[in-house]
Design a protein around this motif. Structure first.
Motif, PDB file in Angstrom:
ATOM      1  N   ARG A  91       0.841  -1.212   0.000  1.00  0.00           N
ATOM      2  CA  ARG A  91       0.000   0.000   0.000  1.00  0.00           C
ATOM      3  C   ARG A  91       0.871   1.255   0.000  1.00  0.00           C
ATOM      4  O   ARG A  91       0.637   2.198  -0.781  1.00  0.00           O
ATOM      5  CB  ARG A  91      -0.914  -0.013   1.232  1.00  0.00           C
ATOM      6  CG  ARG A  91      -1.712   1.267   1.441  1.00  0.00           C
ATOM      7  CD  ARG A  91      -2.569   1.204   2.701  1.00  0.00           C
ATOM      8  NE  ARG A  91      -3.649   0.231   2.556  1.00  0.00           N
ATOM      9  CZ  ARG A  91      -4.814   0.494   1.941  1.00  0.00           C
ATOM     10  NH1 ARG A  91      -5.046   1.708   1.436  1.00  0.00           N
ATOM     11  NH2 ARG A  91      -5.743  -0.432   1.861  1.00  0.00           N
ATOM     12  N   ARG A  95       1.802   4.361  -2.811  1.00  0.00           N
ATOM     13  CA  ARG A  95       1.716   5.786  -2.501  1.00  0.00           C
ATOM     14  C   ARG A  95       3.037   6.517  -2.751  1.00  0.00           C
ATOM     15  O   ARG A  95       3.040   7.658  -3.220  1.00  0.00           O
ATOM     16  CB  ARG A  95       1.318   5.959  -1.035  1.00  0.00           C
ATOM     17  CG  ARG A  95       1.094   7.394  -0.593  1.00  0.00           C
ATOM     18  CD  ARG A  95       0.781   7.454   0.894  1.00  0.00           C
ATOM     19  NE  ARG A  95      -0.351   6.584   1.244  1.00  0.00           N
ATOM     20  CZ  ARG A  95      -0.738   6.338   2.492  1.00  0.00           C
ATOM     21  NH1 ARG A  95      -0.086   6.872   3.515  1.00  0.00           N
ATOM     22  NH2 ARG A  95      -1.766   5.538   2.711  1.00  0.00           N
ATOM     23  N   ASP A 185      -2.712   2.372  -7.024  1.00  0.00           N
ATOM     24  CA  ASP A 185      -3.936   1.799  -6.461  1.00  0.00           C
ATOM     25  C   ASP A 185      -3.582   1.197  -5.100  1.00  0.00           C
ATOM     26  O   ASP A 185      -3.206   0.026  -5.002  1.00  0.00           O
ATOM     27  CB  ASP A 185      -4.490   0.731  -7.415  1.00  0.00           C
ATOM     28  CG  ASP A 185      -5.746   0.051  -6.882  1.00  0.00           C
ATOM     29  OD1 ASP A 185      -6.201   0.402  -5.776  1.00  0.00           O
ATOM     30  OD2 ASP A 185      -6.263  -0.855  -7.577  1.00  0.00           O
ATOM     31  N   GLU A 186      -3.696   1.993  -4.058  1.00  0.00           N
ATOM     32  CA  GLU A 186      -3.269   1.562  -2.729  1.00  0.00           C
ATOM     33  C   GLU A 186      -4.084   0.375  -2.216  1.00  0.00           C
ATOM     34  O   GLU A 186      -3.523  -0.599  -1.700  1.00  0.00           O
ATOM     35  CB  GLU A 186      -3.349   2.724  -1.744  1.00  0.00           C
ATOM     36  CG  GLU A 186      -2.390   3.866  -2.079  1.00  0.00           C
ATOM     37  CD  GLU A 186      -2.443   4.979  -1.049  1.00  0.00           C
ATOM     38  OE1 GLU A 186      -2.835   4.715   0.110  1.00  0.00           O
ATOM     39  OE2 GLU A 186      -2.097   6.128  -1.401  1.00  0.00           O
ATOM     40  N   ASP A 187      -5.404   0.444  -2.356  1.00  0.00           N
ATOM     41  CA  ASP A 187      -6.244  -0.661  -1.891  1.00  0.00           C
ATOM     42  C   ASP A 187      -5.942  -1.934  -2.680  1.00  0.00           C
ATOM     43  O   ASP A 187      -5.869  -3.037  -2.115  1.00  0.00           O
ATOM     44  CB  ASP A 187      -7.723  -0.311  -2.047  1.00  0.00           C
ATOM     45  CG  ASP A 187      -8.191   0.752  -1.052  1.00  0.00           C
ATOM     46  OD1 ASP A 187      -7.493   0.960  -0.042  1.00  0.00           O
ATOM     47  OD2 ASP A 187      -9.253   1.358  -1.290  1.00  0.00           O
ATOM     48  N   GLY A 188      -5.759  -1.776  -3.992  1.00  0.00           N
ATOM     49  CA  GLY A 188      -5.474  -2.928  -4.840  1.00  0.00           C
ATOM     50  C   GLY A 188      -4.135  -3.561  -4.511  1.00  0.00           C
ATOM     51  O   GLY A 188      -3.997  -4.794  -4.500  1.00  0.00           O
ATOM     52  N   ASP A 190      -2.534  -3.450  -1.584  1.00  0.00           N
ATOM     53  CA  ASP A 190      -2.683  -4.097  -0.280  1.00  0.00           C
ATOM     54  C   ASP A 190      -3.374  -5.454  -0.438  1.00  0.00           C
ATOM     55  O   ASP A 190      -2.908  -6.488   0.069  1.00  0.00           O
ATOM     56  CB  ASP A 190      -3.498  -3.185   0.636  1.00  0.00           C
ATOM     57  CG  ASP A 190      -3.495  -3.614   2.101  1.00  0.00           C
ATOM     58  OD1 ASP A 190      -3.362  -4.829   2.370  1.00  0.00           O
ATOM     59  OD2 ASP A 190      -3.638  -2.748   2.973  1.00  0.00           O
ATOM     60  N   ALA A 191      -4.485  -5.461  -1.155  1.00  0.00           N
ATOM     61  CA  ALA A 191      -5.247  -6.697  -1.335  1.00  0.00           C
ATOM     62  C   ALA A 191      -4.450  -7.742  -2.110  1.00  0.00           C
ATOM     63  O   ALA A 191      -4.464  -8.933  -1.763  1.00  0.00           O
ATOM     64  CB  ALA A 191      -6.558  -6.390  -2.063  1.00  0.00           C
ATOM     65  N   GLN A 194      -1.770  -9.240   0.179  1.00  0.00           N
ATOM     66  CA  GLN A 194      -2.335 -10.147   1.178  1.00  0.00           C
ATOM     67  C   GLN A 194      -2.801 -11.452   0.543  1.00  0.00           C
ATOM     68  O   GLN A 194      -2.631 -12.533   1.128  1.00  0.00           O
ATOM     69  CB  GLN A 194      -3.478  -9.468   1.936  1.00  0.00           C
ATOM     70  CG  GLN A 194      -3.016  -8.308   2.810  1.00  0.00           C
ATOM     71  CD  GLN A 194      -3.894  -8.109   4.032  1.00  0.00           C
ATOM     72  OE1 GLN A 194      -4.285  -9.062   4.691  1.00  0.00           O
ATOM     73  NE2 GLN A 194      -4.194  -6.850   4.332  1.00  0.00           N
TER      74      GLN A 194
END
Length: 211
Positions: A91, A95, A185-188, A190-191, A194
């Protein structure tokens, strides 16, 4: 002995453990290590003390120092924490990563596509990839946490990348992480990170069950 000498001995021993030269339970004898790595016993002793403090090696009665091992519960705890912090690293990389860092991550992914039939080389590429994501997060405190996790991961004797199918899946998962970082795409990111660690844990459990 200089601090650099002690640091070199530490890195050499940790890398040997990481590569399975000294599996969990293996004895670590100062004289043998000094001879193997071509250094004196003083930096070896300092390195072993540091590794003991970090939980990588431990005393085992009369056997002396041995490589530590992880039980089933510890393995689960390790991957649970790893998934969260690797996700955070990805994430923050989305950024903060500089264009040059993104280019390096992309190059590592493309290089890895040619290595799926070579587990040892793919393993080294995998280590570099994750390390570069960590550095691209530009967060020193997170990197300190990840250093500890990398040390614990060294206690896992077999790489899941020895399975060519898992190797190819890993490349695709790394590609998804980089795509998200490239597009910020920070959420992408991270997901994707994980999911990658979850799949690695699933494969690790499969490997352990077959042993």
């Amino acid at each position: 002995m200089s601090r650099d000498g002690a640091t070199d001995a530490y890195s050499l021993i940790l890398d040997a453990i990481d590569r399975g030269r000294y599996p969990p339970g293996a004895r670590l004898v100062e004289t043998e290590l000094a001879e193997r790595f071509g250094v004196s016993r003083t930096p070896i002793r300092e390195a072993l003390g540091r590794l003991e403090t970090q939980g990588v090696v431990q005393h085992d009665g009369r056997r002396g120092l041995v490589v530590a091992s992880l039980d089933h519960n510890q393995l689960g705890e390790l991957y649970e924490v790893r998934a969260v912090v690797e996700g955070l690293a990805a994430r923050l990389a989305a950024r903060h990563a500089a264009p040059e860092e993104k280019a390096l991550l992309r190059r590592l992914v493309e290089d890895s596509r040619r290595l799926t039939a070579d587990p040892e080389s793919l393993r080294d590429n995998n280590r570099r990839f994750h390390r570069q994501v960590h550095l691209a997060s530009h967060n020193r405190y997170l990197n300190t946490m990840l250093d500890g996790i990398r040390r614990s991961m060294a206690l896992l004797t077999m790489t899941s990348l020895s399975d060519p199918l898992r190797g190819a899946e890993t490349v695709d998962e790394h590609d998804a992480i980089v795509q998200a970082i490239e597009t910020r795409d920070e959420d992408g990111a991270d997901a994707a990170a994980q999911r990658h660690i979850s799949r690695a844990y699933e494969k690790r459990l499969s490997v352990e069950a077959e042993r």
